[in-house]
Motif scaffolding. Structure first.
Motif, mmCIF file in Angstrom:
data_model
loop_
_atom_site.group_PDB
_atom_site.id
_atom_site.type_symbol
_atom_site.label_atom_id
_atom_site.label_comp_id
_atom_site.label_asym_id
_atom_site.label_seq_id
_atom_site.Cartn_x
_atom_site.Cartn_y
_atom_site.Cartn_z
ATOM 1 N N PHE A 129 0.863 -1.395 0.004
ATOM 2 C CA PHE A 129 0.187 -0.015 -0.025
ATOM 3 C C PHE A 129 0.783 1.216 -0.135
ATOM 4 C CE2 PHE A 129 -3.067 -3.114 1.683
ATOM 5 C CZ PHE A 129 -4.203 -3.110 0.877
ATOM 6 N N ASP A 130 2.099 1.249 -0.517
ATOM 7 C CA ASP A 130 2.738 2.148 -0.912
ATOM 8 C C ASP A 130 3.163 3.139 0.553
ATOM 9 O OD1 ASP A 130 3.090 1.795 -3.568
ATOM 10 O OD2 ASP A 130 1.294 2.901 -3.804
ATOM 11 N N ASN A 131 3.298 2.485 1.536
ATOM 12 C CA ASN A 131 3.664 3.209 2.898
ATOM 13 C C ASN A 131 2.673 3.989 3.293
ATOM 14 O OD1 ASN A 131 6.311 1.892 3.662
ATOM 15 N ND2 ASN A 131 6.912 2.725 1.595
ATOM 16 N N SER A 132 1.290 3.755 3.140
ATOM 17 C CA SER A 132 0.511 4.700 3.319
ATOM 18 C C SER A 132 -0.072 4.660 4.745
ATOM 19 C CB SER A 132 -1.036 4.540 2.509
ATOM 20 O OG SER A 132 -1.512 2.971 2.739
ATOM 21 N N PHE A 133 0.528 3.805 5.615
ATOM 22 C CA PHE A 133 0.097 3.823 6.936
ATOM 23 C C PHE A 133 1.435 3.340 7.602
ATOM 24 C CE2 PHE A 133 -0.092 -0.774 5.720
ATOM 25 C CZ PHE A 133 0.476 -1.391 6.733
ATOM 26 N N GLU A 134 1.443 3.709 9.202
ATOM 27 C CA GLU A 134 2.684 3.226 9.962
ATOM 28 C C GLU A 134 2.261 2.335 11.130
ATOM 29 O OE1 GLU A 134 5.243 7.317 10.507
ATOM 30 O OE2 GLU A 134 3.007 7.527 11.036
ATOM 31 N N PHE A 135 3.029 1.642 11.312
ATOM 32 C CA PHE A 135 2.762 0.468 12.639
ATOM 33 C C PHE A 135 3.834 0.680 13.601
ATOM 34 C CE2 PHE A 135 3.489 -3.737 14.500
ATOM 35 C CZ PHE A 135 2.378 -3.875 14.824
ATOM 36 N N PHE A 136 3.247 0.743 14.818
ATOM 37 C CA PHE A 136 4.004 0.737 16.241
ATOM 38 C C PHE A 136 3.747 -0.216 17.000
ATOM 39 C CE2 PHE A 136 3.474 4.990 14.252
ATOM 40 C CZ PHE A 136 4.706 5.583 14.089
ATOM 41 N N MET A 137 4.736 -0.828 17.977
ATOM 42 C CA MET A 137 4.332 -1.966 18.836
ATOM 43 C C MET A 137 5.294 -1.226 19.709
ATOM 44 S SD MET A 137 4.833 -5.735 17.936
ATOM 45 C CE MET A 137 6.675 -5.543 17.523
ATOM 46 N N GLU A 138 4.376 -1.602 21.068
ATOM 47 C CA GLU A 138 5.077 -1.299 22.342
ATOM 48 C C GLU A 138 4.644 -2.369 23.514
ATOM 49 O OE1 GLU A 138 4.946 2.169 26.023
ATOM 50 O OE2 GLU A 138 3.660 2.350 24.013
ATOM 51 N N VAL A 139 5.763 -2.985 23.987
ATOM 52 C CA VAL A 139 5.340 -4.117 24.760
ATOM 53 C C VAL A 139 6.022 -3.669 26.290
ATOM 54 C CG1 VAL A 139 5.835 -6.494 25.383
ATOM 55 C CG2 VAL A 139 5.677 -5.902 22.931
ATOM 56 N N ASP A 140 5.234 -3.860 27.206
ATOM 57 C CA ASP A 140 5.573 -3.311 28.633
ATOM 58 C C ASP A 140 6.652 -4.271 28.939
ATOM 59 O OD1 ASP A 140 5.503 -3.677 31.656
ATOM 60 O OD2 ASP A 140 4.243 -1.894 31.275
ATOM 61 N N HIS A 141 7.721 -3.639 29.691
ATOM 62 C CA HIS A 141 8.953 -4.538 30.137
ATOM 63 C C HIS A 141 8.567 -5.750 31.172
ATOM 64 C CE1 HIS A 141 8.441 -1.704 33.523
ATOM 65 N NE2 HIS A 141 9.228 -2.352 34.186
ATOM 66 N N GLU A 142 7.451 -5.554 31.700
ATOM 67 C CA GLU A 142 7.070 -6.669 32.484
ATOM 68 C C GLU A 142 6.733 -7.839 31.981
ATOM 69 O OE1 GLU A 142 4.477 -5.563 35.793
ATOM 70 O OE2 GLU A 142 5.588 -3.745 36.290
ATOM 71 N N ILE A 143 6.431 -7.860 30.763
ATOM 72 C CA ILE A 143 5.906 -8.875 29.945
ATOM 73 C C ILE A 143 7.200 -9.879 29.263
ATOM 74 C CG2 ILE A 143 4.729 -9.851 27.828
ATOM 75 C CD1 ILE A 143 2.778 -9.033 29.758
ATOM 76 N N GLY A 182 -2.095 6.640 7.659
ATOM 77 C CA GLY A 182 -2.859 5.780 8.601
ATOM 78 C C GLY A 182 -1.920 5.338 9.635
ATOM 79 N N LYS A 183 -2.145 5.143 10.816
ATOM 80 C CA LYS A 183 -1.400 4.795 11.878
ATOM 81 C C LYS A 183 -2.242 3.564 12.592
ATOM 82 C CE LYS A 183 0.595 6.516 16.324
ATOM 83 N NZ LYS A 183 0.532 7.670 16.985
ATOM 84 N N ILE A 184 -1.361 2.613 12.927
ATOM 85 C CA ILE A 184 -1.690 1.432 13.885
ATOM 86 C C ILE A 184 -0.846 1.094 14.737
ATOM 87 C CG2 ILE A 184 -2.565 -0.914 13.448
ATOM 88 C CD1 ILE A 184 -2.981 -0.809 10.731
ATOM 89 N N THR A 185 -1.413 0.858 15.875
ATOM 90 C CA THR A 185 -0.444 0.641 17.135
ATOM 91 C C THR A 185 -0.988 -0.486 17.894
ATOM 92 O OG1 THR A 185 -1.929 1.881 18.784
ATOM 93 C CG2 THR A 185 -0.205 3.146 17.736
ATOM 94 N N LEU A 186 -0.007 -1.423 18.309
ATOM 95 C CA LEU A 186 -0.287 -2.426 19.178
ATOM 96 C C LEU A 186 0.525 -2.266 20.458
ATOM 97 C CD1 LEU A 186 -0.966 -5.352 19.643
ATOM 98 C CD2 LEU A 186 1.058 -5.988 18.330
ATOM 99 N N SER A 187 -0.098 -2.409 21.596
ATOM 100 C CA SER A 187 0.221 -2.051 22.754
ATOM 101 C C SER A 187 -0.063 -3.414 23.770
ATOM 102 C CB SER A 187 0.142 -0.945 23.620
ATOM 103 O OG SER A 187 -1.160 -0.977 23.697
#
Length: 223
Positions: free
Chosen positions: A89-103, A134-139
């Motif tokens: 999709f021609d970099n039309s969105f960004e994806f960010f991922m954050e995992v708590d250090h306790e996991i 676009g922006k998608i986040t996974l926390s």
């Protein structure tokens, strides 16, 4: 005990069947993208895409027979999958991922390919016109000693507009991402006595306009 064993086996088979539903369409789209890169003489992009694609396929084959996998494996799978989709999709969105250090991502377990269909749903329906980034986040963070939660959030048009767009376009196929995950959690709860939870939250800005969707999945901690 025999009845319980039969119910458990049926749930496992249904879960595997649900996992398999996403593969044919995803493979078809990926192969079409590789073909387009080749037609455009973009060899570097084609090779990069094929690298991510081969890893996704290998991970899919490795994981489909497992009831649970380390969370780190699921995160690796998602990274390769989102890289593929960003290229498509021609970099039309960004994806960010954050995992708590306790996991402990290497010892915390998760049913394989549980999160990917939701992210797929975001990519396909949250940003229909690709007119903005676009922006998608996974926390991922712990809730208590017995459970942790995964939150997937996008800044898209919202479920109501997405449903209208799908209806107007009259697409030849319907995304089953959300239904697959919902059905899988229902199956898992038959085995795990309601230890899994899923909630979908519509997001609105100060003017009351839809500005995205948040999906919250609560999973049991299994070490």
């Amino acid at each position: 005990k025999q009845k319980r064993d039969i119910i458990t086996k049926i749930s496992e088979l249904e879960t595997k069947a649900l996992q398999a539903q996403m593969n044919p369409h995803f493979i078809f789209n990926s192969m079409s993208s590789i073909q387009n890169f080749v037609i455009d003489n973009d060899v570097d992009e084609a090779l990069t895409f094929m690298g991510h694609f081969s890893k996704v396929i290998r991970m899919t084959l490795d994981h489909v027979d497992n009831k649970t996998i380390p969370l780190q494996n699921e995160l690796d799978y998602i990274v390769h999958y989102t890289e593929l989709e960003k290229m498509r999709f021609d970099n039309s969105f960004e994806f960010f991922m954050e995992v708590d250090h306790e996991i402990d991502v290497f010892n915390t377990l998760i049913p394989p390919m549980l999160l990917q269909p939701i992210i797929e749903n975001c990519i396909k329906h949250a940003f229909p016109d690709r007119s903005y980034k676009g922006k998608i986040t996974l926390s991922i963070k712990p809730l208590d000693d017995n459970s942790y939660q995964c939150v997937i959030e996008d800044n898209g048009v919202g479920r109501a507009v997405a449903a209208q767009n799908k209806s107007h376009k009259n697409l030849g196929h319907t995304s089953k991402g959300m239904k697959i995950t919902t059905d899988r959690i229902r199956m898992l709860n038959k085995e795990e006595q309601e230890r899994y939870r899923l909630e979908v939250i519509d997001l609105f800005n100060n003017e009351g306009k839809a500005c995205g969707t948040r999906v919250v999945i609560v999973l049991p901690v299994e070490l």
